[in-house]
Scaffold this motif. Structure first.
Motif, short mmCIF file in Angstrom:
data_model
loop_
_atom_site.label_atom_id
_atom_site.label_comp_id
_atom_site.label_asym_id
_atom_site.label_seq_id
_atom_site.Cartn_x
_atom_site.Cartn_y
_atom_site.Cartn_z
N CYS A 21 -21.26 -4.20 -32.06
CA CYS A 21 -22.43 -3.31 -31.97
C CYS A 21 -23.54 -3.53 -31.32
CB CYS A 21 -22.47 -2.52 -33.58
SG CYS A 21 -23.59 -1.16 -33.46
N THR A 22 -23.46 -3.28 -30.09
CA THR A 22 -24.79 -4.04 -29.29
C THR A 22 -25.94 -3.25 -29.75
OG1 THR A 22 -24.31 -2.76 -27.42
CG2 THR A 22 -23.37 -4.96 -27.51
N GLN A 23 -27.40 -3.88 -29.08
CA GLN A 23 -28.56 -2.99 -29.46
C GLN A 23 -28.50 -1.71 -28.88
OE1 GLN A 23 -32.10 -5.21 -28.35
NE2 GLN A 23 -33.09 -4.65 -30.35
N GLY A 24 -28.15 -1.50 -27.75
CA GLY A 24 -28.18 -0.14 -26.90
C GLY A 24 -27.05 0.91 -27.36
N CYS A 25 -26.22 0.42 -28.52
CA CYS A 25 -25.20 1.40 -28.82
C CYS A 25 -25.51 2.63 -29.13
CB CYS A 25 -24.55 0.61 -30.32
SG CYS A 25 -23.29 1.67 -30.92
N VAL A 26 -24.93 3.59 -28.39
CA VAL A 26 -25.09 5.02 -28.35
C VAL A 26 -25.05 5.79 -29.44
CG1 VAL A 26 -22.95 5.91 -27.26
CG2 VAL A 26 -25.32 7.21 -26.75
N PHE A 27 -23.84 5.10 -30.57
CA PHE A 27 -23.69 5.64 -31.80
C PHE A 27 -24.24 5.19 -32.67
CE2 PHE A 27 -19.30 5.46 -29.47
CZ PHE A 27 -19.27 6.80 -29.19
N SER A 28 -24.79 4.04 -32.63
CA SER A 28 -25.58 3.44 -33.92
C SER A 28 -26.68 4.15 -34.57
CB SER A 28 -26.24 1.92 -33.36
OG SER A 28 -27.15 1.53 -34.51
N PRO A 29 -27.62 4.72 -33.85
CA PRO A 29 -28.71 5.62 -34.80
C PRO A 29 -28.06 6.59 -35.52
CG PRO A 29 -29.25 5.29 -32.33
CD PRO A 29 -27.69 4.90 -32.47
N TYR A 30 -26.72 7.29 -34.97
CA TYR A 30 -26.36 8.36 -35.90
C TYR A 30 -25.27 8.13 -36.74
CZ TYR A 30 -29.06 9.28 -31.56
OH TYR A 30 -29.91 9.37 -30.74
N PHE A 31 -24.56 7.06 -36.73
CA PHE A 31 -23.41 6.81 -37.35
C PHE A 31 -23.49 5.74 -38.36
CE2 PHE A 31 -21.60 9.58 -33.84
CZ PHE A 31 -20.97 10.33 -34.56
N LYS A 53 -20.24 10.44 -23.92
CA LYS A 53 -20.48 11.24 -22.54
C LYS A 53 -21.50 12.33 -22.88
CE LYS A 53 -16.35 11.14 -20.29
NZ LYS A 53 -14.91 11.87 -20.33
N LEU A 54 -21.30 13.12 -23.93
CA LEU A 54 -22.19 14.12 -24.00
C LEU A 54 -23.45 13.87 -24.52
CD1 LEU A 54 -21.11 17.57 -25.17
CD2 LEU A 54 -22.36 16.50 -27.33
N LEU A 55 -23.59 12.72 -25.34
CA LEU A 55 -24.83 12.19 -25.81
C LEU A 55 -25.55 11.66 -24.80
CD1 LEU A 55 -24.11 10.39 -29.57
CD2 LEU A 55 -25.22 12.52 -28.91
N ASN A 56 -25.01 11.06 -23.83
CA ASN A 56 -25.76 10.70 -22.49
C ASN A 56 -26.17 11.48 -21.86
OD1 ASN A 56 -25.74 7.45 -22.78
ND2 ASN A 56 -23.45 7.62 -22.46
N GLU A 57 -25.61 12.99 -22.01
CA GLU A 57 -26.15 13.78 -21.00
C GLU A 57 -27.24 14.72 -21.41
OE1 GLU A 57 -22.67 16.58 -20.21
OE2 GLU A 57 -21.70 14.77 -19.20
N ILE A 58 -27.69 14.41 -22.91
CA ILE A 58 -28.67 15.02 -23.45
C ILE A 58 -29.98 14.03 -23.90
CG2 ILE A 58 -27.50 16.86 -24.39
CD1 ILE A 58 -27.25 15.79 -26.96
N ALA A 59 -31.30 14.75 -23.91
CA ALA A 59 -32.29 13.97 -24.24
C ALA A 59 -32.24 13.10 -25.51
CB ALA A 59 -33.47 14.84 -24.27
N ALA A 60 -32.82 12.00 -25.54
CA ALA A 60 -32.59 11.17 -26.96
C ALA A 60 -33.13 11.86 -28.27
CB ALA A 60 -33.58 9.92 -26.62
N HIS A 61 -34.16 12.73 -28.04
CA HIS A 61 -34.65 13.27 -29.42
C HIS A 61 -33.82 14.53 -29.84
CE1 HIS A 61 -36.02 16.42 -26.32
NE2 HIS A 61 -36.28 17.11 -27.32
#
Lengths: 119, 119
Positions: A21-31, A53-61
């Motif tokens: 689990c790296t620092q930029g992990c797209v899942f980490s904040p939500y799982f 893919k879906l998470l990368n297509e939408i704004a971080a907030h």
């Protein structure tokens, strides 16, 4: 958020997928690792790659809301493989129609009573 | 059903995945070649492999309903990547609450009027 409460712990997604689990992990904040079922459900229904893919297509907030709605849909689909959360929509649509009918009937009663009061 | 209307045509799923559409194809009855978007949406959001697994886990007579609910969810998620069809649930839940409040208020009016009629 898992990244703040467990700065060194792998998130539930990386644990399940047995990867670092790296620092930029797209899942980490939500799982968070405390809630493995949330990821297991979402992965089973949508697949980690589609979610990423879906998470990368939408704004971080908006990603937290997106993950929570995906988790809700996934849980509904696991509980009801045929209708998923569309079942809930059908029930609610029926409830709205029923309430509208009741409201119309009560309004009609009200008009009848008020005209009785006048005469 | 594609299999009956187009006995020799590949279904939308097999066309998209560029594979031979065999007689036992799990997608063929529910993804006719005339409606390629239905499969594209479902594949984009859930993935063909997850859909195929899901269909194999449920009874044949319920598969059409399942595919249609998956297609509905997929379309909702493409239109609204953050909330998907959970957005519709939230709107409907608000409508139900609003109708219930209105109904309560109208009932209260009705009770007031009927007590006015008695006195």
């Amino acid at each position: 958020m898992a990244s703040s409460t467990h700065p060194n712990a792998a998130c539930a997604a990386c644990k399940f997928l047995r990867r670092k689990c790296t620092q930029g992990c797209v899942f980490s904040p939500y799982f968070p690792p405390e809630d493995p079922t949330k990821f297991v459900n979402v992965h089973k229904i949508f697949g980690a790659s589609n979610v990423s893919k879906l998470l990368n297509e939408i704004a971080a907030h908006q990603r937290e809301d997106a993950v929570n709605s995906l988790a809700y849909e996934a849980e509904a689909r696991i509980k009801d493989p045929v209708y998923g959360c569309v079942g809930a929509i059908t029930v609610l649509q029926r409830q709205v129609l029923q309430s509208q009918k009741e409201l119309e009937a009560t309004h009609a009663d009200l008009i009848r009573f008020s005209s009785d009061l006048i005469h």
